[in-house]
Design a protein around this motif. Sequence first.
Motif, short mmCIF file in Angstrom:
data_model
loop_
_atom_site.label_atom_id
_atom_site.label_comp_id
_atom_site.label_asym_id
_atom_site.label_seq_id
_atom_site.Cartn_x
_atom_site.Cartn_y
_atom_site.Cartn_z
N LYS A 221 0.82 -1.22 0.00
CA LYS A 221 0.00 0.00 0.00
C LYS A 221 0.86 1.28 0.00
O LYS A 221 0.62 2.19 -0.78
N THR A 222 1.85 1.31 0.88
CA THR A 222 2.67 2.52 0.98
C THR A 222 3.54 2.70 -0.27
O THR A 222 3.64 3.81 -0.81
N THR A 223 4.15 1.62 -0.72
CA THR A 223 4.99 1.69 -1.93
C THR A 223 4.19 2.20 -3.12
O THR A 223 4.61 3.11 -3.83
N ILE A 224 3.02 1.62 -3.32
CA ILE A 224 2.18 2.01 -4.46
C ILE A 224 1.69 3.45 -4.28
O ILE A 224 1.65 4.23 -5.23
N GLY A 225 1.35 3.79 -3.04
CA GLY A 225 0.88 5.15 -2.76
C GLY A 225 1.92 6.19 -3.16
O GLY A 225 1.59 7.21 -3.77
N LYS A 226 3.18 5.89 -2.85
CA LYS A 226 4.25 6.84 -3.19
C LYS A 226 4.43 6.97 -4.70
O LYS A 226 4.68 8.06 -5.21
N ILE A 227 4.30 5.86 -5.40
CA ILE A 227 4.43 5.91 -6.87
C ILE A 227 3.28 6.73 -7.46
O ILE A 227 3.47 7.57 -8.33
N LEU A 228 2.07 6.48 -6.93
CA LEU A 228 0.90 7.23 -7.43
C LEU A 228 1.08 8.73 -7.18
O LEU A 228 0.74 9.56 -8.02
N HIS A 229 1.65 9.04 -6.03
CA HIS A 229 1.90 10.44 -5.66
C HIS A 229 2.81 11.11 -6.70
O HIS A 229 2.55 12.21 -7.18
N LYS A 230 3.87 10.39 -7.09
CA LYS A 230 4.80 10.94 -8.09
C LYS A 230 4.13 11.09 -9.44
O LYS A 230 4.28 12.08 -10.12
N LYS A 231 3.35 10.07 -9.81
CA LYS A 231 2.75 10.09 -11.14
C LYS A 231 1.61 11.09 -11.25
O LYS A 231 1.43 11.72 -12.28
N LEU A 232 0.81 11.19 -10.21
CA LEU A 232 -0.40 12.02 -10.31
C LEU A 232 -0.22 13.42 -9.73
O LEU A 232 -1.07 14.29 -9.94
N GLN A 233 0.89 13.60 -8.98
CA GLN A 233 1.17 14.91 -8.38
C GLN A 233 0.03 15.40 -7.48
O GLN A 233 -0.38 16.55 -7.54
N ILE A 234 -0.53 14.47 -6.71
CA ILE A 234 -1.51 14.87 -5.70
C ILE A 234 -1.01 14.36 -4.34
O ILE A 234 -0.20 13.43 -4.30
N PRO A 235 -1.45 14.98 -3.24
CA PRO A 235 -0.88 14.62 -1.93
C PRO A 235 -1.05 13.14 -1.58
O PRO A 235 -2.04 12.51 -1.96
N PHE A 236 -0.07 12.62 -0.86
CA PHE A 236 -0.10 11.24 -0.39
C PHE A 236 -0.11 11.23 1.13
O PHE A 236 0.74 11.85 1.77
N ILE A 237 -1.07 10.54 1.69
CA ILE A 237 -1.16 10.43 3.16
C ILE A 237 -1.07 8.96 3.57
O ILE A 237 -1.86 8.14 3.12
N ASP A 238 -0.09 8.67 4.40
CA ASP A 238 0.04 7.32 4.94
C ASP A 238 -0.54 7.35 6.36
O ASP A 238 -0.04 8.07 7.22
N MET A 239 -1.62 6.60 6.59
CA MET A 239 -2.33 6.71 7.87
C MET A 239 -1.45 6.33 9.06
O MET A 239 -1.48 7.01 10.10
N ASP A 240 -0.67 5.27 8.92
CA ASP A 240 0.21 4.88 10.03
C ASP A 240 1.18 6.02 10.37
O ASP A 240 1.39 6.34 11.54
N SER A 241 1.75 6.64 9.32
CA SER A 241 2.70 7.75 9.57
C SER A 241 2.00 8.91 10.27
O SER A 241 2.58 9.55 11.16
N LYS A 242 0.77 9.20 9.87
CA LYS A 242 0.01 10.28 10.51
C LYS A 242 -0.20 9.99 11.99
O LYS A 242 -0.13 10.87 12.84
N ILE A 243 -0.52 8.72 12.29
CA ILE A 243 -0.77 8.32 13.68
C ILE A 243 0.53 8.40 14.50
O ILE A 243 0.54 8.85 15.64
N ILE A 244 1.63 8.02 13.88
CA ILE A 244 2.94 8.10 14.55
C ILE A 244 3.26 9.56 14.86
O ILE A 244 3.69 9.91 15.96
N GLU A 245 3.00 10.41 13.87
CA GLU A 245 3.24 11.85 14.03
C GLU A 245 2.37 12.41 15.17
O GLU A 245 2.85 13.12 16.04
N TYR A 246 1.10 12.05 15.17
CA TYR A 246 0.14 12.57 16.15
C TYR A 246 0.49 12.14 17.58
O TYR A 246 0.43 12.93 18.51
#
Length: 169
Positions: A14-39
């Motif tokens: 999920k995260t790997t593909i999300g990052k690729i999509l972010h590069k290709k589509l140029q729209i923000p990418f949010i990883d929920m686990d990372s957000k929870i770690i940050e919070y």
Amino acid sequence: MNNIILIGFMGTGKTTIGKILHKKLQIPFIDMDSKIIEYTGKPINKIFEDEGELYFRKLERELTKQLIQQNNQIISTGGGIVLNQDNINDFMESGLVICLCASIETIIKRLKNDESRPLLLGNKIKKIEDLLNDREHLYGKIPIKIETDNISPQEIASIIIKHYEQIKR
Ligand code: S3P
């Protein structure tokens, strides 16, 4: 709504593909686990250890409610997001929901050296088998599934973009 939401068991990419999509589509990418770690300021392992899984699920639920307020973003969920059907219902209304799948052999191979996932501590293979068994019917409910075993992350991203272009029309 035009979000792309990636769902799937741990190790399905999920995260790997999300990052690729972010590069290709140029729209923000949010990883929920990372957000929870940050919070929380804590790694996922530590949240489970200190506050328990239920607390983590509450944080996931709250974050889902926040995320669906926004549009045009790629969201990579944690593998357990399917445990609460409300999360899935919300995401289904907020865009394109994709379930990434992999065989148990592939998942075991991909997670072999991972120590960051609290639900897999101990007898990892047995835990993966049990969790997959418990959750299979939940991932099964997601209408669009992509097998990730024998296909590159780039190809998976291209398939998702094709689906995305259809809903954006
Ligand atoms: C979990 C999956 C993990 C993380 C937590 C719980 C699960 O995310 O949210 O360890 O219940 O399947 P990944 O799927 O990104 O590993």
